[in-house]
Design a protein around this motif. Structure first.
Motif, short mmCIF file in Angstrom:
data_model
loop_
_atom_site.label_atom_id
_atom_site.label_comp_id
_atom_site.label_asym_id
_atom_site.label_seq_id
_atom_site.Cartn_x
_atom_site.Cartn_y
_atom_site.Cartn_z
N ARG A 64 0.82 -1.21 0.00
CA ARG A 64 0.00 0.00 0.00
C ARG A 64 0.86 1.26 0.00
O ARG A 64 0.33 2.35 0.11
CB ARG A 64 -0.91 0.00 1.24
N GLY A 65 2.16 1.10 -0.11
CA GLY A 65 3.05 2.25 -0.12
C GLY A 65 2.98 2.98 -1.45
O GLY A 65 2.19 2.66 -2.34
N GLY A 66 3.84 3.99 -1.59
CA GLY A 66 3.87 4.76 -2.82
C GLY A 66 4.99 4.32 -3.74
O GLY A 66 6.07 3.94 -3.29
N ALA A 67 4.72 4.34 -5.03
CA ALA A 67 5.75 4.06 -6.04
C ALA A 67 6.41 5.38 -6.40
O ALA A 67 6.19 5.94 -7.48
CB ALA A 67 5.14 3.38 -7.25
N ARG A 68 7.21 5.89 -5.50
CA ARG A 68 7.75 7.24 -5.64
C ARG A 68 9.10 7.30 -4.96
O ARG A 68 9.27 6.81 -3.84
CB ARG A 68 6.79 8.24 -4.99
N VAL A 69 10.06 7.93 -5.62
CA VAL A 69 11.40 8.02 -5.06
C VAL A 69 12.05 9.33 -5.49
O VAL A 69 11.82 9.81 -6.60
CB VAL A 69 12.26 6.80 -5.49
N ARG A 70 12.81 9.94 -4.59
CA ARG A 70 13.61 11.10 -4.92
C ARG A 70 15.03 10.67 -5.22
O ARG A 70 15.58 9.83 -4.51
CB ARG A 70 13.60 12.11 -3.77
#
Length: 385
Positions: free
Chosen positions: A244-250
């Motif tokens: 349920r996490g986000g598919a997002r990375v900095r």
């Protein structure tokens, strides 16, 4: 019981390293002298999503192209002690053999990958401060070596906090100053099997800004960094209900700026899984606010105070918002000023926002030059101290 002398030996000189990759390399060399291992992977992670990002150090594992299979297995298959669980566990490190009762075949990761590569045991850990993961590490033993023992697991677990605290300081952007207008976001599509099928020129531009690291070839004639591939894999994991996490990375570029890479799984005909769309673009201020504040070592309460300062709230309003006394607000401000090495609210906002975020704001959104904007903030808020 952790021997503090062994932990101090590993951490000696950590304050003098200049970047995350150097910290990984030096720590790995010192650890190898205390608990032998044959190969290793050290990877920075996005502290909000736990996904891997740059930099990554791969030791004695060939070209690193097998990383894609490793992270596909990590994100899309049931496994023993996945990193997402270690990030929340009381002890942030675990040995594969210890966790499986010396039956590593219980792990899909061992059956599919590690066993075929001659790996006998894996010791993995999440380097975290509180609930924020700043890196992950995997140490491997091959050639019928002894499994990692309790003392070795405890040593790596004890290093989690100190190493993460050092790592988060490197999240401070090192490229203040203006620049050209941000280009159109880059876009890349992956088919349901994970193969990259199309890319725009903006995405190619962003790829050219990324640091070296493990990558895989693609039919587009591009080598794709493993952290971008993992972001696309995470989108598939979310679509499949596995996370349920986000598919997002900095991701930090070679010149110290920050990019945001995020992905989502599209729907095909009749609701079947479609392609994954991955977008990469300059990180906006909102993308960096929490991470930059934590890079300066702010506590959660100090971060809340800082965010309210950035909105222009005076001390009395901050106290009312947080249900604390004005005196407590001033105590937090004093601590924040010390950590950020500033003397006023205006300097704090300039340090955390003008210096770090201004290069990421399109020129059309700016009315004042950065220095004038910071001076205006200092003038407008000086009476609130």
């Amino acid at each position: 019981m952790i021997d503090p002398r062994r932990r101090a030996e590993v951490m000696s000189g950590a304050e003098r390293v200049t970047d995350a990759l150097e910290l990984f390399s030096r720590t790995s060399a010192k650890l190898r002298r205390l608990m032998p291992f044959d190969s290793a992977v050290w990877a920075a992670t996005d502290p909000e999503t736990g996904l891997i990002t740059a930099p990554m150090l791969v030791e004695n594992l060939g070209s690193g192209e097998g990383c894609a299979d490793y992270w596909e297995n990590e994100l899309l298959e049931e496994n023993v002690v996945p990193f997402r669980d270690l990030a929340r566990a009381a002890v942030p490190a675990a040995g594969l053999r210890a966790a499986t009762g010396d039956l590593p075949e219980r792990s899909a990761r061992f059956r599919r990958l590690l066993g075929h590569q001659g790996v006998d045991d894996e010791l993995r850990a999440v380097l975290r401060v509180g609930d924020r993961p700043w890196a992950v590490v995997s140490l491997f033993r091959t050639g019928n070596g002894a499994p990692f023992g309790p003392d070795e697991i405890a040593l790596l677990a004890g290093l989690s906090g100190p190493l993460a605290a050092r790592l988060r300081r490197f999240a401070r952007p090192s490229a203040p100053g203006g620049g050209a207008d941000a280009p159109t976001p880059g876009l890349m599509l992956f088919d349901p099997s994970g193969e990259a099928t199309s890319v725009n020129e903006e995405a190619r531009h962003y790829l050219s800004l990324l640091p070296d690291g493990p990558s895989i070839p693609s039919s587009l004639g591009l080598r794709l960094p493993i952290w971008m591939v993992a972001t696309a894999l995470q989108a598939r994991a979310i679509a499949a209900g596995r996370d349920r996490g986000g598919a997002r990375v900095r991701i930090q570029t070679v010149d110290g700026r920050w990019l945001t890479c995020h992905a989502s799984c599209l729907s095909g005909p009749a609701g079947r899984p479609g392609p994954v769309a991955l977008v990469i673009e300059h990180a906006a201020a909102a993308d960096l606010a929490v991470m930059i504040a934590e890079a300066y070592g702010l506590t959660p309460r100090e971060l809340e105070v800082t965010q309210l300062i950035a909105r222009g709230q005076p001390t009395a309003e901050i106290a009312a918002t947080l249900f604390i006394s004005p005196h407590t607000v001033r105590d937090h401000l004093k601590a924040v000023f010390g950590k950020a090495e500033v003397a006023s609210r205006g300097e704090l906002v300039a340090r955390l926002f003008a210096e770090h975020y201004w290069p990421l704001v399109p020129k059309t959104a700016a009315v004042l030059a950065p220095s004038a904007w910071a001076r205006s903030w200092a003038t407008d808020t000086s009476h609130q101290r």
